[in-house]
Scaffold this active site. Structure first.
Site, PDB file in Angstrom:
ATOM      1  N   ASP A  60       0.854  -1.177   0.000  1.00 14.71           N
ATOM      2  CA  ASP A  60       0.000   0.000   0.000  1.00 14.71           C
ATOM      3  C   ASP A  60       0.893   1.229   0.000  1.00 14.71           C
ATOM      4  OD1 ASP A  60      -1.753   2.080   0.485  1.00 14.71           O
ATOM      5  OD2 ASP A  60      -2.748   1.127   2.179  1.00 14.71           O
ATOM      6  N   TYR A 153      -9.695  14.380  -5.381  1.00 19.85           N
ATOM      7  CA  TYR A 153      -8.848  13.931  -6.492  1.00 19.85           C
ATOM      8  C   TYR A 153      -8.097  15.111  -7.101  1.00 19.85           C
ATOM      9  CZ  TYR A 153      -7.595  11.570 -10.880  1.00 19.85           C
ATOM     10  OH  TYR A 153      -6.912  11.041 -11.949  1.00 19.85           O
ATOM     11  N   LYS A 157      -4.063  15.757  -7.076  1.00 19.42           N
ATOM     12  CA  LYS A 157      -3.306  15.854  -8.316  1.00 19.42           C
ATOM     13  C   LYS A 157      -2.595  17.204  -8.441  1.00 19.42           C
ATOM     14  CE  LYS A 157      -4.103  11.784 -10.048  1.00 19.42           C
ATOM     15  NZ  LYS A 157      -2.988  10.815 -10.186  1.00 19.42           N
TER      16      LYS A 157
END
Length: 265
Positions: A60, A153, A157
């Site tokens: 992970d 998200y 990013k």
């Protein structure tokens, strides 16, 4: 001789999708690939599909102990890591920000942004010792443009974009180049299903894209190859959009008129 002959590449989240396609292209060019995936079966199948000289590791990317073990296993097997591709990621929920849970936000930040930081930080000492290395990150058009309901998200990013700049500048004196690729709308199985189900308007995306078509995994992989190769030896700390011009288009009209759209191959 391939462009990456003799190099060792660790690619996270490469059991499928863009990561696996990048692994195939790098293997084609002579690199030995360490496939990482959270799921052991996916990692093993992907590595075997490339050939016996390649290897699989689970882990992970958001867990420090897991990342330490993953990198140690790669170095123990091959003695070095020349290329790191931080590809691991998870999908967003596409729900309004006020309805998103903190746990959803945290997991996306942990996997995308913290994962990129952790794996880079763990691999870097090996690259510093060998005075060379390439780190490639997965940004997105969501890290450059404001996309509603893509809150965590997009934030992750955008963070990766700045992390790329900072690490590229910090580690350049050690012979390490750090760059990122920002994919546009790619015709992945997930997007194809959303288009088929009527949840995404594929033609509308294509009209908004100056090149008039959706991208493919191969487009990202080949851009990664360029940034990993000596052809880009004087390029660092940048994010390269691979989006058919999507981010550059600013006019209040279609970039590619509907009646002239080329067939999507």
């Amino acid at each position: 001789m391939g462009e990456l002959e003799g190099r060792v590449a660790l690619i996270t989240g490469a059991g499928s999708g863009l990561g696996l396609e990048t692994a195939r292209v790098f293997a084609r060019e002579g690199a030995r690939i360490v496939i990482n995936d959270l799921h052991a079966e996916a990692a093993g199948n992907a590595a075997r599909s490339l050939g016996p000289e390649h290897h699989a590791v689970t882990g992970d990317v958001a867990d420090e102990a897991s990342v330490t073990a993953m990198v140690a296993a790669a170095v123990a097997r091959y003695g070095r890591i020349d290329i790191l591709v931080n590809n691991a990621g998870i999908p967003d929920s596409f729900v309004p920000t006020v309805d998103q849970t903190l746990s959803h936000w945290q997991r996306l930040i942990d996997v995308h942004l913290t994962g990129t930081y952790l794996v880079s930080k763990t691999v870097a000492p090996h690259m510093i010792a060998q005075k060379s290395g390439v780190i490639l990150n997965l940004n997105s058009i969501a890290g450059v443009l404001g996309l509603p309901v893509r809150t965590a998200y997009s934030a992750a990013k955008a963070g990766i974009g700045m992390l790329t700049q900072v690490l590229g500048c910090e580690w350049a004196p050690h012979g390490i180049r750090v760059n990122a690729v920002a994919p546009g709308y790619m015709l992945t199985p997930l997007l194809a299903k959303l288009i088929e189900d009527g949840k995404v308007d594929g033609d509308r995306i294509r009209r908004r894209t100056p090149m008039g078509r959706l991208g493919k995994a191969a487009h990202i992989a080949e851009a990664m190859l360029f940034l990993a190769s000596e052809r880009s030896e004087f390029i660092t700390a940048v994010t390269l959009p691979v989006d058919g011009g999507y981010c550059a288009w600013g006019a209040p009209s279609d970039a590619y008129p509907l009646e002239h759209l080329p067939p999507q191959s």
